[in-house]
Design an enzyme around this catalytic site. Sequence first.
Site, short mmCIF file in Angstrom:
data_model
loop_
_atom_site.label_atom_id
_atom_site.label_comp_id
_atom_site.label_asym_id
_atom_site.label_seq_id
_atom_site.Cartn_x
_atom_site.Cartn_y
_atom_site.Cartn_z
CD GLU A 164 -5.70 21.45 -29.84
OE1 GLU A 164 -5.38 22.41 -30.58
OE2 GLU A 164 -6.84 20.93 -29.87
CB SER B 297 -54.40 37.48 17.18
OG SER B 297 -55.59 38.25 17.20
#
Length: 719
Positions: free
Chosen positions: A88, A361
């Site tokens: 690079e 309930s």
Amino acid sequence: MKPKRMNRPVFISIVMVLSTLVVAVGGYAAALITGSILTDEDQLNFAETSTVVDEEGEVLARLFFEDRTNISIDEIPEHVQQSFIAVEDHRFHEHQGVDFIAIGRALYRDILAGAAVEGGSTITQQLAKNVYLENDKTLLRKTKEVLISMNLERNFSKDTLLEMYLNQIYFGHGVYGIERASELYFDKSAKDLTIAEGALLAAIPKAPYHYSPASDIERAEKRRGTVLALMERHGFINEETMTGAMNTPISSDVHTEPEMDASFYTYVDMMIQEGIEKHGISEQQFFTGGYTIEVPIHHELQNTAYSAMENNEHFPDESTGVQAAYVMLDNKTGAVKAVQGGRDYVRKGLNRVNIPRQPGSAFKPISVYAPALESGQYKPYSLLKDELLEYGDYEPSNVNDVYQGSITMRDAIIQSTNTSAVWLLNELGTAKGIEWANEAVPEFQDDGLSVALGGMSEGVSPLHMASAYTAFANGGIKSEPYFINSVKASNGESIVEAKVDQSQLLSEQNAWYMTRMLESAVKEGTAQPGNTDHALAGKTGTTNFEGVDGGNRDAWFVGYTPQYTGAMWMGYDSTTEEQYLQGGSAYPTQLFKSILNTVPVTEQGVAFHKPEGVSELESPVQFAEIEDLDAALTLQGEGFLNVKLNWTAAEDDRLVYNIYEVKDGEASKVGEVEGEGSYTVNRANMFSLGDYMVVPFNPQTGQEGEPSNVADVSVMSIF
């Protein structure tokens, strides 16, 4: 003597040089200032993958926008660094961010080729472009790139710039940075990469899909050869090493991380929500911070709950598309062990664990029975009215339309009678019951007697119902749910450590009474459906849909073992006359037990263990039917006449027998005996003998049972 005048051409030359210097210095200063303005150093803290782990360290999920693990340059072998520099930017350590020699060479080759065939960007420029200019399409992009690069070189060392570059770049298949790339392609950490492996990774970023060995091994091999040749040319390796690396085989396999299992979706979503609301960690931070998040999940419960809820066999046949929600907590801490927000739950979807529903309930222990016990006025065997009564415009009825006149609290819980619950709340005072309930669940505004039966305008979520029931399971101490044990940064620093949040809602004694009564509801009452070897206490709940006869809106089971407390809800997100639940609480009860059965029963979980210093709740005293009472005169002691009574006693020796003498149709009590089938009436008057009867008496409830036969005294028995 006149001063000698400066030669005009020389003067002009000096001015031009000075002007050029001023312009150059000014330009350089301007470039640095502009580069500094364009550079936000926060953007150099690259997003990093966070991992969610269980308490044993097993990875459950990975959270990321960019799948990356940042590492230090010291963890990257020198030969790997050199492979990237060679391909690079081989003059990386010589230039100051812009390599004018490389630019000139690239421009020359582009002119010869008549097209752009070679780039002149340095590693620093590529870093600048990737971080700051990825979405910049303006004509000044290249200028900005140069200015930012110069600023980066001025503020960071070469090692730091290379570290940032290697952590930032994309390597294909969704991974970023050298560490994740090494794991992806070689299943190892970057610190262990060989020269051949490092060269292959350096070959990929130019065109990640094109040069990935998973896409085309031949292209990847050729590109790796280019990298190795450049490493040899620039003196990083010798020819022998280059040849050996070129001959190393390349594998097309990639080691991708599995996607998050769908069974964890609800848990992870609620974990993130807790982090946002409770710990101030944003969703962005969860996906970019590189955290390790430990959660108290129970794998078997979580996975089984997901599978079971996807199975239609656990739901009413007629109720196509019915939904469900499930949560299980650790009793003692509130740690969430398992949670499912619905069937086919999707990330960030409707989470029914958090949606308030009518609890029916299942709310009675919270709104009525626990407050009644805590008031000190009522005990498990206190008698409650079980009658059809009107309270203004409100007239509750039992589901089966059967009314016993009176019933113990224990039996009222087991049988889930509505009339007794409403009567008790009315006697206790709605304000007292609701005050206690508002401590157990998020505060609600309802204040009518219908709260006794879970009739509420908003309802309660499954998560809050489970949390409320931990008070019964945990000696009266309610545990608040939590999903996060700890959060640690990538450097190991602790960001969050869970703190258990608890509050004492009822005494340990009353919590034990509730456990025994709710355990009986599972063994003998409405929560019997299904089977489990775990000790289990709990309560069912069902709410009717008034629009359809026999149709329901909600069905519940909320319960606990010695270790876990959970809630299961079933119903539709929207109940209509065309879409309603055609089954009751048996379905969530059976499903709850089915999930629970995946956890092995331990010695701790086979039975509830009574805390020290707490009185046991005795089993109910059983009445006996006496039909064989016999009475006879006897001579005892100093010759006095006595009446000896005998009958067959019940097996329950706690039963008390009241003894009555009957004269002229009037009965008067003359004594009592506990647990025995005989009694002696001393000093009887032979000339005024009455008849006798025995009436069983329940000391728990203060009730008398059916009287025995009436026995007359046999006078012949003394002769």
